[in-house]
Design a protein around this motif. Structure first.
Motif, PDB file in Angstrom:
ATOM      1  N   ILE A 276       0.833  -1.203   0.000  1.00  0.00           N
ATOM      2  CA  ILE A 276       0.000   0.000   0.000  1.00  0.00           C
ATOM      3  C   ILE A 276       0.865   1.248   0.000  1.00  0.00           C
ATOM      4  CG2 ILE A 276      -1.655   1.307   1.393  1.00  0.00           C
ATOM      5  CD1 ILE A 276      -2.822  -1.379   2.320  1.00  0.00           C
ATOM      6  N   GLU A 277       1.903   1.195   0.830  1.00  0.00           N
ATOM      7  CA  GLU A 277       2.819   2.354   0.877  1.00  0.00           C
ATOM      8  C   GLU A 277       3.445   2.619  -0.492  1.00  0.00           C
ATOM      9  OE1 GLU A 277       6.832   3.817   3.270  1.00  0.00           O
ATOM     10  OE2 GLU A 277       5.962   1.831   3.655  1.00  0.00           O
ATOM     11  N   HIS A 278       3.834   1.530  -1.174  1.00  0.00           N
ATOM     12  CA  HIS A 278       4.432   1.663  -2.499  1.00  0.00           C
ATOM     13  C   HIS A 278       3.439   2.263  -3.486  1.00  0.00           C
ATOM     14  CE1 HIS A 278       7.020   0.786  -5.901  1.00  0.00           C
ATOM     15  NE2 HIS A 278       5.979   0.159  -6.482  1.00  0.00           N
ATOM     16  N   LEU A 279       2.181   1.799  -3.435  1.00  0.00           N
ATOM     17  CA  LEU A 279       1.163   2.315  -4.359  1.00  0.00           C
ATOM     18  C   LEU A 279       0.886   3.792  -4.112  1.00  0.00           C
ATOM     19  CD1 LEU A 279      -1.410  -0.633  -4.401  1.00  0.00           C
ATOM     20  CD2 LEU A 279       0.073   0.103  -6.277  1.00  0.00           C
ATOM     21  N   ILE A 280       0.843   4.143  -2.848  1.00  0.00           N
ATOM     22  CA  ILE A 280       0.585   5.558  -2.519  1.00  0.00           C
ATOM     23  C   ILE A 280       1.713   6.440  -3.035  1.00  0.00           C
ATOM     24  CG2 ILE A 280       0.418   7.190  -0.604  1.00  0.00           C
ATOM     25  CD1 ILE A 280      -1.089   5.020   0.937  1.00  0.00           C
ATOM     26  N   GLU A 281       2.946   5.971  -2.846  1.00  0.00           N
ATOM     27  CA  GLU A 281       4.087   6.771  -3.299  1.00  0.00           C
ATOM     28  C   GLU A 281       4.078   6.914  -4.813  1.00  0.00           C
ATOM     29  OE1 GLU A 281       7.474   4.799  -1.760  1.00  0.00           O
ATOM     30  OE2 GLU A 281       7.219   5.584   0.293  1.00  0.00           O
ATOM     31  N   ARG A 282       3.769   5.827  -5.547  1.00  0.00           N
ATOM     32  CA  ARG A 282       3.776   5.872  -7.005  1.00  0.00           C
ATOM     33  C   ARG A 282       2.655   6.750  -7.522  1.00  0.00           C
ATOM     34  NH1 ARG A 282       6.725   2.023  -9.809  1.00  0.00           N
ATOM     35  NH2 ARG A 282       5.926   3.221 -11.591  1.00  0.00           N
ATOM     36  N   LEU A 283       1.435   6.601  -6.896  1.00  0.00           N
ATOM     37  CA  LEU A 283       0.315   7.416  -7.349  1.00  0.00           C
ATOM     38  C   LEU A 283       0.555   8.881  -7.022  1.00  0.00           C
ATOM     39  CD1 LEU A 283      -2.708   5.157  -6.364  1.00  0.00           C
ATOM     40  CD2 LEU A 283      -1.906   5.706  -8.680  1.00  0.00           C
ATOM     41  N   GLY A 284       1.174   9.091  -5.873  1.00  0.00           N
ATOM     42  CA  GLY A 284       1.463  10.469  -5.497  1.00  0.00           C
ATOM     43  C   GLY A 284       2.470  11.103  -6.443  1.00  0.00           C
ATOM     44  N   ALA A 285       3.401  10.338  -6.915  1.00  0.00           N
ATOM     45  CA  ALA A 285       4.394  10.838  -7.852  1.00  0.00           C
ATOM     46  C   ALA A 285       3.734  11.161  -9.171  1.00  0.00           C
ATOM     47  CB  ALA A 285       5.481   9.820  -8.049  1.00  0.00           C
TER      48      ALA A 285
END
Length: 605
Positions: A596-605
């Motif tokens: 989830i943390e990875h997805l949030i970081e990628r979507l945020g980018a």
């Protein structure tokens, strides 16, 4: 994103159920040595499913984890029922076997001087008396031996009666314990109902306590358990309700006395003065019906309480409770056919009465150890006392002018005392405490002759104090003070040898069977041997049942423990397994969290 976040639920449910399983396993390990504890198991089930997609009529779902369905006790209900039945049967026979062991000691059969020695001493005293019946030394020795014989007899009888009465306290203890257990089970029913009312938790520790109480109750009395859907149970004893709903019934005891004849009454109208017997407090019907003898075939030979009742019996018996078969008349013994027919009619009437007495004996005397033994022993002693008295003071039957018959002292056949002032007949060896053997009366015979006679006071089975029974008889105090009064002499001063010979012959004369169900009549020695053999056979049978039941109970309990018992090795293995499951759930949550943390970081980018 929502589906991804939902994956955390799977991990959390895994953590929760694994932690619950670890706690349960630790609880099991802590109670490895706890008596009555049942191993607990965590039962898991699916939490729920989310609909993911429907394709060509097929719905695809994704699970949301696992949840605890039940914290289950590892018990086998069938094994519990079997154990309680066999445990109750064990206690039933154990109570009776212990009674036989106890009363055997009263006769010296296990240690000390046995009663046979007392009989032999009396026999030897008779032999010496027969040799020198006019010797004051021999007479004194004989009377002294008779006193020793009666002292031993009364000591045994007293021990039997006291033990029979002392069983009341044991019976009352069981009644009190039943009442305590009924209250305990009711309270535990309430605790279980309250703890499980939410439908979330199982009150297994309360259930264990209740099972232990029911196990103990089943050893005392025949017990049946009916479970309810709400977790409570109804308890029945001997087919009667003991615990139900919000009520625990209590047993009451009552007792009724009538002199030496103690009859148990199964109602609430008698005076509470002796034998205690549990009856239903709210109903007049008996809880224990003595008319229905316990048996393995009907599964009624269960419970220590019933075993004690069967050992004790319901009254203090004596020789009147032992039927004696009438002797059939022989035609050649009568002067004419009319007399023979009269005797034959009397015999048929006596035979019918005898069959009724046998039925009574088989129902109310023989099944009960002490009651039966008391009746047998009193029959033996009664035969010795009455037999000797009838030889020393023989009676004859005479017909009065009103057509009735009575017995009077046969002075022609009787001996008299020895020496000046002692020359009279009718002095008996054994006397009843409150009733003399004879009452001197003036009587008128059928032929009109008037005479003064010593009229024999008959024994009356309905009046205890008229009986020659162990509890009422003493050695004649006059004889103890003056042995010369023993009626073994003639008017001429010579020995009444025929009387002394009859006393000796009496010892070997057959007088009765040990039981009306036996076909063999016995003399005194054989009767005593048969009585002890009968007691030993009971003990052998009860001991055999105890040994068989002990093994049966052990086998069933081993199986119960295999199901319900806690194995430390198995629980330690489970502890490792659940710890691994906990760690796996923890790693799963960590992985999902990182994803989830990875997805949030990628979507945020």
């Amino acid at each position: 994103m929502a589906g991804t976040m939902g994956r955390l639920t799977v991990g959390v449910s895994g953590l929760q159920t694994s932690q619950y399983s670890i706690n349960t396993t630790a609880h099991n390990l802590m109670n490895t040595q706890t008596n009555g504890y049942s191993r607990q198991q965590v039962m898991l089930t699916d939490l729920m499913y989310n609909k993911v997609v429907r394709d060509n009529g097929v719905t695809y779902k994704a699970g949301l984890g696992v949840v605890t369905a039940e914290l289950k006790q590892a018990r086998d209900n069938f094994a519990d029922v079997s154990y309680r039945e066999e445990y109750g049967r064990l206690n039933y026979y154990k109570a009776q076997y212990e009674t036989v062991e106890e009363v055997e000691g009263y006769f010296g059969e296990t240690e000390g001087e046995d009663f046979n020695t007392t009989l032999d001493a009396f026999w030897h005293a008779l032999q010496e008396l027969q040799k020198e019946s006019n010797s004051i030394v021999t007479r004194s020795s004989f009377i002294s031996t008779a006193q020793s014989f009666l002292d031993r007899v009364q000591g045994i009888r007293r021990s039997l009666v006291n033990y029979q009465r002392n069983l009341n306290s044991e019976i009352q203890k069981h009644v009190d314990r039943i009442n305590e257990l009924s209250k305990t089970i009711l309270e535990l029913n309430g605790d279980i109902l309250m703890a499980e009312a939410s439908g979330i938790e199982n009150a297994n520790d309360y259930r264990d306590a209740r099972n232990m109480a029911i196990d103990e109750l089943s050893g005392i009395v025949n017990t049946e358990i009916v479970p309810n859907k709400d977790g409570t149970v109804e308890v029945y004893i001997e087919g009667r309700i003991l615990v139900t709903g919000g009520k625990a019934y209590q047993l009451a005891s009552m007792k009724v006395i009538d002199n030496e004849k103690y009859e148990q009454q199964f109602d609430f109208t008698g005076d509470a003065t002796d034998f205690e017997m549990p009856v239903w407090a709210d109903d007049e019907a008996p809880l224990f019906d003595i008319k229905k003898l316990p048996s393995t075939e009907t599964d009624t030979d269960i419970g220590a309480l019933k075993g004690l009742l069967m050992s004790r019996g319901y009254f203090i018996s004596n020789y009147t409770d032992m039927p004696i078969k009438p002797t059939k008349p022989i035609a050649s013994d009568f002067a004419n056919d009319a007399d023979y027919q009269t005797a034959l009619t009397a015999y048929e009437t006596a035979s019918n009465q005898y069959m009724q007495e046998v039925e009574y004996y088989n129902k109310y005397v023989e099944p009960y150890t002490i009651t039966n033994l008391n009746a047998q022993f009193d029959t033996l002693v009664h035969a010795i006392m009455v037999g000797m008295n009838d030889i020393l003071c023989p009676n004859k039957e005479v017909t009065l002018n009103d057509g009735t018959t009575i017995k009077i002292l046969d002075e022609e056949a009787a001996g008299i005392g020895m020496g000046n002032g002692n020359e009279y007949a009718g002095t008996e060896l054994f006397v009843r405490g409150t009733m003399p053997r004879y009452t001197t009366q003036t009587i008128t015979l059928a032929d009109g002759t008037t005479m003064q006679a010593k009229v024999y006071n008959e024994e009356n089975p309905d009046d205890y104090y008229t009986l020659y029974t162990i509890g009422t008889v003493t050695v004649n105090a006059e004889l103890a003070q003056n042995p010369s009064l023993l009626p073994l002499s003639r008017v001429s001063g010579e020995e009444a040898q025929i009387v002394a010979d009859k006393l000796l012959d009496l010892w070997n004369s057959k007088f009765a069977a040990v039981s009306p169900n036996s076909l063999v009549d016995c003399n005194f020695k054989d009767f005593y041997a048969g009585m002890i053999d009968d007691l030993a056979d009971r003990g052998y049978m009860y001991n055999g049942m105890v040994e068989t039941q002990q093994q049966t109970v052990v086998d069933i309990d081993i199986y119960r423990q295999e199901v319900a018992g806690v194995s430390s090795d198995e629980e330690l293995s489970n502890l490792i397994r659940f710890q691994h499951a906990y760690n796996a759930a923890s790693r799963y949550i960590t992985t999902v969290s990182e994803m989830i943390e990875h997805l949030i970081e990628r979507l945020g980018a």
